[in-house]
Every structure is written in C-alpha cells, then in structure tokens.
Motif scaffolding. Structure first.
Motif, mmCIF file in Angstrom:
data_model
loop_
_atom_site.group_PDB
_atom_site.id
_atom_site.type_symbol
_atom_site.label_atom_id
_atom_site.label_comp_id
_atom_site.label_asym_id
_atom_site.label_seq_id
_atom_site.Cartn_x
_atom_site.Cartn_y
_atom_site.Cartn_z
ATOM 1 N N ASN A 33 1.324 5.205 -13.373
ATOM 2 C CA ASN A 33 2.484 4.879 -12.532
ATOM 3 C C ASN A 33 3.307 6.116 -12.225
ATOM 4 N N MET A 34 3.543 6.929 -13.230
ATOM 5 C CA MET A 34 4.351 8.138 -13.034
ATOM 6 C C MET A 34 3.664 9.124 -12.094
ATOM 7 N N ASN A 35 2.338 9.011 -11.979
ATOM 8 C CA ASN A 35 1.602 9.915 -11.103
ATOM 9 C C ASN A 35 1.242 9.276 -9.761
ATOM 10 N N GLY A 36 1.865 8.125 -9.450
ATOM 11 C CA GLY A 36 1.709 7.540 -8.129
ATOM 12 C C GLY A 36 0.706 6.409 -8.001
ATOM 13 N N TRP A 37 0.068 6.015 -9.073
ATOM 14 C CA TRP A 37 -0.882 4.907 -9.021
ATOM 15 C C TRP A 37 -0.138 3.612 -9.325
ATOM 16 N N GLY A 38 -0.530 2.534 -8.687
ATOM 17 C CA GLY A 38 0.070 1.239 -8.955
ATOM 18 C C GLY A 38 -0.494 0.615 -10.221
ATOM 19 N N SER A 39 0.285 -0.278 -10.817
ATOM 20 C CA SER A 39 -0.154 -0.928 -12.059
ATOM 21 C C SER A 39 -1.423 -1.743 -11.856
ATOM 22 N N ILE A 40 -1.445 -2.553 -10.798
ATOM 23 C CA ILE A 40 -2.609 -3.418 -10.568
ATOM 24 C C ILE A 40 -3.846 -2.584 -10.264
ATOM 25 N N GLU A 41 -3.707 -1.561 -9.408
ATOM 26 C CA GLU A 41 -4.898 -0.748 -9.111
ATOM 27 C C GLU A 41 -5.370 -0.002 -10.344
ATOM 28 N N THR A 42 -4.456 0.373 -11.225
ATOM 29 C CA THR A 42 -4.841 1.036 -12.470
ATOM 30 C C THR A 42 -5.580 0.068 -13.383
ATOM 31 N N MET A 43 -5.061 -1.169 -13.493
ATOM 32 C CA MET A 43 -5.743 -2.162 -14.320
ATOM 33 C C MET A 43 -7.107 -2.510 -13.732
ATOM 34 N N ASP A 44 -7.196 -2.584 -12.394
ATOM 35 C CA ASP A 44 -8.494 -2.828 -11.750
ATOM 36 C C ASP A 44 -9.469 -1.694 -12.074
ATOM 37 N N ALA A 45 -8.967 -0.462 -12.031
ATOM 38 C CA ALA A 45 -9.823 0.687 -12.344
ATOM 39 C C ALA A 45 -10.287 0.639 -13.795
ATOM 40 N N ILE A 46 -9.375 0.276 -14.698
ATOM 41 C CA ILE A 46 -9.743 0.161 -16.118
ATOM 42 C C ILE A 46 -10.831 -0.887 -16.284
ATOM 43 N N GLU A 47 -10.696 -2.015 -15.598
ATOM 44 C CA GLU A 47 -11.719 -3.069 -15.685
ATOM 45 C C GLU A 47 -13.069 -2.571 -15.180
ATOM 46 N N GLU A 48 -13.077 -1.840 -14.066
ATOM 47 C CA GLU A 48 -14.338 -1.312 -13.534
ATOM 48 C C GLU A 48 -14.955 -0.300 -14.484
#
Length: 98
Positions: A33-48
């Motif tokens: 988040n602090m580096n400009g990524w959204g929470s949901i897109e980050t969680m989606d990336a973690i899932e992938e």
C-alpha cells in the motif's frame, strides 16, 4: 516467525500457523500500500503466488535436493530457475482443461 508451540500435529495446529503468518502478511500488504499497490490487488497477487508455489511444490517438494546448476563464473548470473518452465506448463495445461 515463531516456531509451533506444539511440535505434534494437533487438530488446531493450522490455526496456530495462521496466527503466526497473519502479521507478516499484513505487513506485506501495508508495505505494498505504501508503495502504491492496492490492498485487493496485493491479496490477489499473493493468492496467485501461492497457487504457483503449490504447483511448484507438487512438482518438486524439496528443490534443495536438486542437483546444483553449474556456476558460470559470472556474479550476475543467478542461473536458470528450473521451476519456472514447469509452472508455465502447469498453468497452460490447467487453463486448457474443460
């Protein structure tokens, strides 16, 4: 990460593991988040990433036992990552399933 409180496999061991991992994942999401990524897109990336890790683990449960790749002598050459091709192949094969 803290070690398991009980080294025996108990029915709630997975809950203890989740509790140990939770603050680390929250920290990753906060940093994203602090580096400009959204929470949901980050969680989606973690899932992938987790899906890919599961595929890689299914293919090679202990990559540390694999034969080392010959050193080219180049400090910037990190070698070939053998699981990448398997990940792509597994991903493509999974997508082609009806």
């Amino acid at each position: 990460m803290d070690a398991p409180k009980n080294h025996l496999f108990t029915e709630d061991r997975h809950l203890h593991c989740q509790a140990a991992i939770d603050p680390m994942l929250r920290a990753v999401i906060d940093k994203a988040n602090m580096n400009g990524w959204g929470s949901i897109e980050t969680m989606d990336a973690i899932e992938e990433v987790m899906k890919n890790l599961r595929i890689a683990y299914a293919e090679d449960p202990d990559p540390a036992e694999d034969q080392p790749i010959a050193d080219s002598g180049n400090a910037n050459d990190f070698g070939e990552f053998p699981s990448a091709e398997r990940l792509i192949k597994a991903f493509v094969e999974e997508r082609e399933k009806p």
